[in-house]
Every structure is written in C-alpha cells, then in structure tokens.
Scaffold this active site. Structure first.
Site, PDB file in Angstrom:
ATOM      1  N   CYS A  88      15.332  34.444 -21.428  1.00  9.53           N
ATOM      2  CA  CYS A  88      15.036  33.352 -22.083  1.00  9.53           C
ATOM      3  C   CYS A  88      15.094  33.352 -23.689  1.00  9.53           C
ATOM      4  O   CYS A  88      14.783  32.121 -24.308  1.00  9.53           O
ATOM      5  CB  CYS A  88      13.601  33.077 -21.576  1.00  9.53           C
ATOM      6  SG  CYS A  88      12.370  34.197 -22.573  1.00  9.53           S
ATOM      7  N   CYS A 133       8.110  39.576 -20.307  1.00  6.72           N
ATOM      8  CA  CYS A 133       8.250  38.901 -21.396  1.00  6.72           C
ATOM      9  C   CYS A 133       7.006  37.778 -21.261  1.00  6.72           C
ATOM     10  O   CYS A 133       6.707  37.334 -20.375  1.00  6.72           O
ATOM     11  CB  CYS A 133       9.582  38.142 -21.048  1.00  6.72           C
ATOM     12  SG  CYS A 133       9.863  36.637 -22.399  1.00  6.72           S
ATOM     13  N   CYS A 136       8.987  33.935 -19.977  1.00  7.22           N
ATOM     14  CA  CYS A 136       9.219  33.894 -18.830  1.00  7.22           C
ATOM     15  C   CYS A 136       9.011  34.786 -17.801  1.00  7.22           C
ATOM     16  O   CYS A 136       9.073  34.612 -16.596  1.00  7.22           O
ATOM     17  CB  CYS A 136      10.979  33.829 -18.770  1.00  7.22           C
ATOM     18  SG  CYS A 136      11.700  35.494 -19.063  1.00  7.22           S
ATOM     19  N   CYS A 156       9.378  51.316 -23.377  1.00  4.75           N
ATOM     20  CA  CYS A 156      10.358  51.897 -22.825  1.00  4.75           C
ATOM     21  C   CYS A 156      11.212  50.757 -22.191  1.00  4.75           C
ATOM     22  O   CYS A 156      10.587  50.387 -21.055  1.00  4.75           O
ATOM     23  CB  CYS A 156      10.179  53.134 -21.911  1.00  4.75           C
ATOM     24  SG  CYS A 156      11.644  53.858 -21.449  1.00  4.75           S
TER      25      CYS A 156
END
Length: 168
Positions: A88, A133, A136, A156
């Site tokens: 996104c 995220c 999204c 990571c």
C-alpha cells in the site's frame, strides 16, 4: 503390565503425532488472506491483492509466509531513504534506523510513527510478536527484544514485503 503401558504410551504418542500434523497443516499458507480478517483503512479482496502483488509478495503480505534469509536486495540497501509497504506504499521505516543484524533479513530498531501494528503469533508453537502494516494489515515480519540501542528492539522484516525509496 509393561506391555499394556507401552501400548498406551504408543497410542498416546501416535495420537499426539496426528494432532501435530493436523495443526501444522492449518499453518501452511494457502489461498486465505490472513491479513484480511481484520479491518484496516485499506482493504482489498484476495483477487485484487493477487492482481496487485507478485506471488511472493502475496504469500508474505497476505498469508504470513517468510522469504528465505539473505535473498532480499533490501538486506544490502544502505542508501538514505524510506522503506514502504509493498502492498500500500505506507511509509514504514527510515533508513536511519536500519542495521545489519546478521540474520539475513532487513532489520530496524524503530518504525516510523503509526506505521505498524503488532499481534501475538503462536504459529510455530511458541509466542512471537508479528508486525503488520497499520494501513493494509499486510504481514511484514516479527519484532524481537535483541536489537541495538536505543530501543533494544529488532524489527526483522521480509524484504519482499517492502520497497525502498531513496532520499525520501
């Protein structure tokens, strides 16, 4: 008595083995948009995500797969810039917080403000903290408490889940 207790242990171990296989089968990525279960500001159908992403990006971002270590070009990215979500384009990490963890995945000690969310992940049979995220819901990787100062954290991340914009 010894024979029946052995058979009981064998039966128990056999049942436990079947249970482990059944549980493991549910953890193999396949077709289900795991990140789509929650509501995020950007929500697409699995078909829309598949049209937008490469197969590897889809497996990682939408099905919580993991790329092989030392395979992402972003692991060796050292220019000044910003790492974005490949799904996104949300800004996730500044290059100022990137470090070489030696693990084979791009690692950071701090995300940008409001860029990510976290969830408990027990898919491997022990507890880890998944990073996704915030916009999204795409799976990015995991965060661990063995990073450098000043945070002591190691985000990571899967390189295929991100893209890099130099100078941004």
């Amino acid at each position: 008595m010894h024979i029946s207790s052995t058979l009981t242990r064998r039966a128990l171990l056999g049942t436990a083995g079947v249970a482990v296989v059944a549980i493991a089968a549910t953890m193999i990525p396949g077709g289900e948009d795991r990140a789509g279960a929650a509501k995020y500001p950007l929500t697409l159908t699995p078909a829309q995500w598949k049209a937008k992403l490469t197969p590897q990006q889809y497996a990682i971002l939408r099905e919580a797969s993991t790329e092989r270590p030392f395979t992402s070009p972003l692991n060796k990215e050292h220019r000044t810039g910003t790492f974005l979500c490949a799904g996104c384009d949300r800004k996730l990490f500044s290059s100022k917080t990137k470090f070489d963890s030696g693990t084979g995945w791009p690692s950071f000690w701090k995300p940008l403000p409001r860029a990510i969310g976290t969830d408990k992940d027990t898919m491997l049979g022990y507890s880890r903290t998944e990073v996704h995220c915030a916009q999204c819901g795409g799976h990015l990787g995991h965060v661990f408490d063995d990073g450098p100062p000043p945070t002591g954290l190691r985000y990571c991340m899967n390189g295929a889940a991100m893209k890099f914009v130099a100078g941004a």
